[in-house]
Design a protein around this motif. Sequence first.
Motif, mmCIF file in Angstrom:
data_model
loop_
_atom_site.group_PDB
_atom_site.id
_atom_site.type_symbol
_atom_site.label_atom_id
_atom_site.label_comp_id
_atom_site.label_asym_id
_atom_site.label_seq_id
_atom_site.Cartn_x
_atom_site.Cartn_y
_atom_site.Cartn_z
ATOM 1 N N ASN A 182 0.878 -1.176 0.000
ATOM 2 C CA ASN A 182 0.000 0.000 0.000
ATOM 3 C C ASN A 182 0.911 1.220 0.000
ATOM 4 O O ASN A 182 2.108 1.111 0.286
ATOM 5 N N PRO A 183 0.369 2.394 -0.348
ATOM 6 C CA PRO A 183 1.238 3.566 -0.516
ATOM 7 C C PRO A 183 2.081 3.908 0.719
ATOM 8 O O PRO A 183 3.221 4.346 0.592
ATOM 9 N N ARG A 184 1.512 3.673 1.884
ATOM 10 C CA ARG A 184 2.276 3.970 3.100
ATOM 11 C C ARG A 184 3.464 3.016 3.249
ATOM 12 O O ARG A 184 4.575 3.444 3.569
ATOM 13 N N ARG A 187 6.183 3.903 0.799
ATOM 14 C CA ARG A 187 6.988 5.026 1.309
ATOM 15 C C ARG A 187 7.958 4.579 2.398
ATOM 16 O O ARG A 187 9.107 4.990 2.404
ATOM 17 N N THR A 209 -3.456 -6.974 -7.294
ATOM 18 C CA THR A 209 -4.386 -7.871 -6.593
ATOM 19 C C THR A 209 -5.421 -7.121 -5.757
ATOM 20 O O THR A 209 -6.575 -7.487 -5.701
ATOM 21 N N ARG A 210 -4.977 -6.075 -5.070
ATOM 22 C CA ARG A 210 -5.892 -5.335 -4.188
ATOM 23 C C ARG A 210 -6.236 -3.953 -4.768
ATOM 24 O O ARG A 210 -6.678 -3.063 -4.039
ATOM 25 N N GLY A 211 -5.965 -3.786 -6.068
ATOM 26 C CA GLY A 211 -6.383 -2.560 -6.747
ATOM 27 C C GLY A 211 -5.536 -1.342 -6.464
ATOM 28 O O GLY A 211 -5.872 -0.240 -6.891
ATOM 29 N N MET A 212 -4.422 -1.519 -5.743
ATOM 30 C CA MET A 212 -3.656 -0.354 -5.300
ATOM 31 C C MET A 212 -2.382 -0.107 -6.105
ATOM 32 O O MET A 212 -1.576 0.753 -5.741
ATOM 33 N N LEU A 214 -1.545 1.378 -8.938
ATOM 34 C CA LEU A 214 -1.248 2.741 -9.419
ATOM 35 C C LEU A 214 -1.006 3.708 -8.265
ATOM 36 O O LEU A 214 -0.174 4.622 -8.378
ATOM 37 N N ALA A 215 -1.731 3.528 -7.168
ATOM 38 C CA ALA A 215 -1.479 4.374 -5.991
ATOM 39 C C ALA A 215 -0.070 4.106 -5.460
ATOM 40 O O ALA A 215 0.628 5.027 -5.032
ATOM 41 N N LEU A 218 2.356 5.906 -7.616
ATOM 42 C CA LEU A 218 2.405 7.328 -7.274
ATOM 43 C C LEU A 218 3.300 7.562 -6.060
ATOM 44 O O LEU A 218 4.146 8.470 -6.056
ATOM 45 N N ALA A 219 3.147 6.723 -5.036
ATOM 46 C CA ALA A 219 3.991 6.861 -3.836
ATOM 47 C C ALA A 219 5.459 6.687 -4.205
ATOM 48 O O ALA A 219 6.325 7.422 -3.711
ATOM 49 N N GLU A 222 6.830 9.698 -6.033
ATOM 50 C CA GLU A 222 7.094 10.779 -5.087
ATOM 51 C C GLU A 222 8.399 10.562 -4.329
ATOM 52 O O GLU A 222 8.994 11.517 -3.842
ATOM 53 N N GLY A 243 -3.646 -16.433 -4.976
ATOM 54 C CA GLY A 243 -4.379 -15.183 -4.753
ATOM 55 C C GLY A 243 -3.723 -13.971 -5.371
ATOM 56 O O GLY A 243 -4.292 -12.887 -5.349
ATOM 57 N N THR A 245 -3.365 -12.126 -8.219
ATOM 58 C CA THR A 245 -3.912 -12.017 -9.560
ATOM 59 C C THR A 245 -3.452 -10.740 -10.225
ATOM 60 O O THR A 245 -3.688 -9.657 -9.732
ATOM 61 N N ALA B 215 -5.294 6.390 -6.942
ATOM 62 C CA ALA B 215 -4.105 7.251 -6.987
ATOM 63 C C ALA B 215 -4.513 8.698 -6.728
ATOM 64 O O ALA B 215 -3.812 9.447 -6.038
ATOM 65 N N HIS B 289 -11.821 -3.238 -7.991
ATOM 66 C CA HIS B 289 -10.626 -3.978 -8.378
ATOM 67 C C HIS B 289 -10.198 -4.972 -7.306
ATOM 68 O O HIS B 289 -9.574 -5.983 -7.604
ATOM 69 N N SER B 290 -10.502 -4.653 -6.061
ATOM 70 C CA SER B 290 -10.055 -5.512 -4.961
ATOM 71 C C SER B 290 -11.088 -6.570 -4.598
ATOM 72 O O SER B 290 -10.857 -7.383 -3.708
ATOM 73 N N ARG B 296 -12.331 -13.633 -1.511
ATOM 74 C CA ARG B 296 -11.559 -14.813 -1.131
ATOM 75 C C ARG B 296 -11.202 -14.777 0.364
ATOM 76 O O ARG B 296 -11.307 -15.778 1.073
#
Lengths: 307, 307
Positions: A182-184, A187, A209-212, A214-215, A218-219, A222, A243, A245, B215, B289-290, B296
């Motif tokens: 995740n973005p945090r 970082r 997998t968890r849709g993050m 692109l976020a 971005l992180a 930065e 899992g 994917t 994002a 997306h997630s 699951r």
Amino acid sequence: MSNFVTVNEVGPRDGLQSQGKTLSIEERLLMIDALLDSGIRSIEVGSFVSPKAVPQMAGTGELFKLLPMTDAVAYSALVPNLRGYELAREAGVRSVAVVLSATETMNQRNINMSLEQTTAVCAELMQRAREDGIQARAYVAVAFECPFEGLTPPSVVEYLTQRMFEAGADKVIIADTIGAANPRAVREVLERLATPSAAGQLSCHFHDTRGMALANVLAALECGVREFDSSIGGLGGCPFSPGATGNLATEDLVLMLDAMGLRSGIEPLALVDAVQRVQALTGTPLGGHSFRWLDRQAGKRQGGSHV
Amino acid sequence: MSNFVTVNEVGPRDGLQSQGKTLSIEERLLMIDALLDSGIRSIEVGSFVSPKAVPQMAGTGELFKLLPMTDAVAYSALVPNLRGYELAREAGVRSVAVVLSATETMNQRNINMSLEQTTAVCAELMQRAREDGIQARAYVAVAFECPFEGLTPPSVVEYLTQRMFEAGADKVIIADTIGAANPRAVREVLERLATPSAAGQLSCHFHDTRGMALANVLAALECGVREFDSSIGGLGGCPFSPGATGNLATEDLVLMLDAMGLRSGIEPLALVDAVQRVQALTGTPLGGHSFRWLDRQAGKRQGGSHV
């Protein structure tokens, strides 16, 4: 900070290795043609692993000899060990990558070696490549979370990254193998690694997998990272990680970079054709989150044929 | 900066208004039950628009009178004009939102008024709501790009936001109505608006048309924004904007906030049940997306029934 971002296409390796259908050498070459036609200039072509373990990657040496050779394109290959490295070198590969999983269990399950053994093998390979004048790249896999051991301590990722740089790695790729970042967390890891002098030697590999994904990009942007792996149409996953994917889709990455005014040398709409050609070759439904929109735009440009 | 992020669910309004199937009042109530059961505590229930123009929103006043009433839940409604506002007030609505599109053409197409007329009407409504002790919220729509006029100048968004605050708006919601924003554009707009004192009065509404919604959320979080709209399962789109597919899915937003250690009061896995119930009600395939990953995980927790 640089305005240019390298998009390293890993579909022909990370994408194909998890597909049920094994493509022929000729089909893999057609896939690479489609990628080149779309403007992609950095491609992970395949891996030199045992054809028994990963039949999808059999004949990578042969494939390398057939690649359109031009200075403008950077081709690379994954090598799991010294034997794979020798095969790659003999096939004329100019850039190799090793995979160093950040946890004990992942290394055991993936390649049946301990973390310390893998680190030593990877360090040796980096050194050999350096001596041979071959570009040396190291993946630090499961850099955020391991499916077997849970969260990966950032200090371990930092230590392994340093080891790879000391051994001569030209680039270290921080890989979220199971799409758990995740973005945090991105970082937290990159603030340790991406010093102004080192940022240019780092790359990131995210799964969606968890849709993050692109976020996370971005992180990482930065934090100064200017190279990312992605896979055309989101092709692939990780066969060893239940899992996990989908890689980050190349078209999603390129579109965001383009929208943000960063240059990748790739025109987002040009990727629509590549996605469609690779989909036809693999028989797998493809397309990142932005694909439907891109397809519609590409259709409009051609006079409405896609609308 | 605050660790708490408000997730404002807009599925019952922004989601349903673009569906082919019109839900009955009872079905809309069942949808809101599903949202409440998943822990969602801020819901845009519907709009007081002409039932001829938007039949999906007919009977919103009746629906409001049937809502489970508890102090812990913040319900709101969209009102297009003074007549809609009066209907909302009579139905006991405690929080209203107006929509002010940032471009001339969008206002004309959407509600057949000029930008200046709409601004005046919205300002009047904000003032009236304030006087009546009703929470006043203003959407600034097509804040990044308009399907008719192209890129929206950030200065216009800044001006309209100020106008709404001056008129008494408690909150201004910067809305990327057609999913055209990118993290850089988000920063450009929010750096003008989200001063430390004003950040708490801002919210963002992103669509995921180009895959960049999360994002964009990250960029907005970094600017201090602590409230976001989202729609369960990604339900919806914008009926006036061809090609605007899908709101940011609530489960994608909640999962990223949770992964980053930000609190929304919503447990990501609890949303799986809500997505499934709303899918059954609407007959529309849903899931951000997630979703596959969340489904699951939820299955594992229940003893593998979903695996």
